[in-house]
Design an enzyme around this catalytic site. Structure first.
Site, PDB file in Angstrom:
ATOM      1  N   GLY A  72       0.834  -1.188   0.000  1.00 24.17           N
ATOM      2  CA  GLY A  72       0.000   0.000   0.000  1.00 24.17           C
ATOM      3  C   GLY A  72       0.870   1.239   0.000  1.00 24.17           C
ATOM      4  O   GLY A  72       2.065   1.179   0.308  1.00 24.17           O
ATOM      5  N   GLN A 110       2.866   9.897   1.820  1.00 29.01           N
ATOM      6  CA  GLN A 110       4.179   9.297   1.591  1.00 29.01           C
ATOM      7  C   GLN A 110       4.841   9.831   0.326  1.00 29.01           C
ATOM      8  O   GLN A 110       6.042   9.665   0.134  1.00 29.01           O
ATOM      9  CB  GLN A 110       4.071   7.776   1.536  1.00 29.01           C
ATOM     10  CG  GLN A 110       3.714   7.169   2.884  1.00 29.01           C
ATOM     11  CD  GLN A 110       3.564   5.681   2.796  1.00 29.01           C
ATOM     12  OE1 GLN A 110       2.505   5.184   2.431  1.00 29.01           O
ATOM     13  NE2 GLN A 110       4.637   4.970   3.109  1.00 29.01           N
ATOM     14  N   CYS A 147       6.865  -0.577   6.333  1.00 31.59           N
ATOM     15  CA  CYS A 147       6.367   0.651   5.723  1.00 31.59           C
ATOM     16  C   CYS A 147       7.401   1.129   4.707  1.00 31.59           C
ATOM     17  O   CYS A 147       8.609   1.112   4.990  1.00 31.59           O
ATOM     18  CB  CYS A 147       6.152   1.698   6.814  1.00 31.59           C
ATOM     19  SG  CYS A 147       5.541   3.269   6.202  1.00 31.59           S
ATOM     20  N   LEU A 148       6.936   1.568   3.554  1.00 31.46           N
ATOM     21  CA  LEU A 148       7.863   2.077   2.544  1.00 31.46           C
ATOM     22  C   LEU A 148       8.573   3.343   3.003  1.00 31.46           C
ATOM     23  O   LEU A 148       9.628   3.686   2.478  1.00 31.46           O
ATOM     24  CB  LEU A 148       7.120   2.325   1.227  1.00 31.46           C
ATOM     25  CG  LEU A 148       6.588   1.064   0.537  1.00 31.46           C
ATOM     26  CD1 LEU A 148       5.750   1.438  -0.683  1.00 31.46           C
ATOM     27  CD2 LEU A 148       7.719   0.126   0.152  1.00 31.46           C
ATOM     28  N   HIS A 155      -3.268   0.285   8.173  1.00 31.81           N
ATOM     29  CA  HIS A 155      -1.960   0.933   8.065  1.00 31.81           C
ATOM     30  C   HIS A 155      -2.054   2.196   7.204  1.00 31.81           C
ATOM     31  O   HIS A 155      -1.558   3.262   7.596  1.00 31.81           O
ATOM     32  CB  HIS A 155      -0.957  -0.065   7.460  1.00 31.81           C
ATOM     33  CG  HIS A 155       0.415   0.480   7.282  1.00 31.81           C
ATOM     34  ND1 HIS A 155       1.465   0.136   8.101  1.00 31.81           N
ATOM     35  CD2 HIS A 155       0.934   1.336   6.375  1.00 31.81           C
ATOM     36  CE1 HIS A 155       2.556   0.764   7.709  1.00 31.81           C
ATOM     37  NE2 HIS A 155       2.265   1.501   6.657  1.00 31.81           N
ATOM     38  N   GLU A 156      -2.675   2.078   6.032  1.00 31.23           N
ATOM     39  CA  GLU A 156      -2.744   3.222   5.117  1.00 31.23           C
ATOM     40  C   GLU A 156      -3.667   4.312   5.648  1.00 31.23           C
ATOM     41  O   GLU A 156      -3.387   5.501   5.488  1.00 31.23           O
ATOM     42  CB  GLU A 156      -3.167   2.768   3.722  1.00 31.23           C
ATOM     43  CG  GLU A 156      -2.211   1.783   3.055  1.00 31.23           C
ATOM     44  CD  GLU A 156      -0.748   2.213   3.043  1.00 31.23           C
ATOM     45  OE1 GLU A 156      -0.459   3.428   2.975  1.00 31.23           O
ATOM     46  OE2 GLU A 156       0.123   1.318   3.095  1.00 31.23           O
ATOM     47  N   HIS A 183      -1.784   6.412   7.991  1.00 30.60           N
ATOM     48  CA  HIS A 183      -0.964   7.420   7.301  1.00 30.60           C
ATOM     49  C   HIS A 183      -1.757   8.690   7.024  1.00 30.60           C
ATOM     50  O   HIS A 183      -1.228   9.790   7.138  1.00 30.60           O
ATOM     51  CB  HIS A 183      -0.427   6.881   5.969  1.00 30.60           C
ATOM     52  CG  HIS A 183       0.874   6.161   6.072  1.00 30.60           C
ATOM     53  ND1 HIS A 183       2.026   6.740   6.545  1.00 30.60           N
ATOM     54  CD2 HIS A 183       1.207   4.883   5.748  1.00 30.60           C
ATOM     55  CE1 HIS A 183       3.006   5.873   6.502  1.00 30.60           C
ATOM     56  NE2 HIS A 183       2.540   4.722   6.029  1.00 30.60           N
TER      57      HIS A 183
END
Length: 186
Positions: free
Chosen positions: A46, A51, A89-90, A131-132, A135
């Protein structure tokens, strides 16, 4: 459509609540395409707009056979069951820690054309949606770790090669997003 640089832990945009999308236009579709291209290039599950440095409530996902995007998403837990599992996480590249999440959720939002969307699926998809959505609220999964794990995670992050300590004598590098806030900065 283009692959964009991902903002890393420490960038203030990752700690700010993203603004609601009000215009479902070509710029939003371009943002969704950029999120998708960047997520796929990084082999992520995701990716949220913050981000990429864009403070709008949009994210893409691709996990466990489910793929798509949500705009202005919310979710509701289904039942009280929780799951513990590895999460990464990216914006915190190459690192994973166990994080506690709801086992099942139903997400609601809109697609890039303004049509309502409801998403529910696997336990992995539930983890990704939570998670997203975090963010979009300026929350990182590190905030959901127990105190001891979070302390270890922060030590590991500080020693990571990508977590470069800036030279105080040199000015910080400021990156700007190619995606405007549609004139609706909040």
């Amino acid at each position: 459509m283009a692959i964009q640089p991902i903002r890393l832990f420490g960038d203030p945009v990752l700690r700010s609540r993203a603004a609601e999308v009000v215009d479902f236009d070509a710029e939003l579709r371009r943002l969704v395409a950029d999120l998708t291209d960047t997520m796929n290039d990084e082999a992520g599950a995701g990716l949220a707009a913050p981000q990429l440095g864009v403070g709008l409530r949009v994210f893409t996902y691709r996990c466990d056979g489910f793929e798509g995007h949500l705009v202005n998403s919310t979710f509701d837990a289904v039942g009280e069951d929780m799951q513990d599992g590895p999460e990464g996480c990216l914006s915190i590249p190459g690192m994973h820690w166990d994080c506690r999440r709801h086992l099942h959720v139903v997400a609601n939002g809109w697609n890039m054309h303004g049509d309502p969307v409801e998403v529910a699926g696997s336990e992995l998809l539930a983890r990704c949606i939570q998670h997203e959505t975090d963010h979009l609220d300026g929350v990182l999964f590190l905030d959901r770790l127990d105190a001891e794990t979070r302390k270890l995670a922060m030590a590991e992050i500080r020693s990571a090669p990508w977590f470069a300590q800036a030279d105080p004598a040199s000015p910080p590098v400021v990156k700007t997003s190619p995606h405007p806030l549609f004139g609706k900065a909040r």
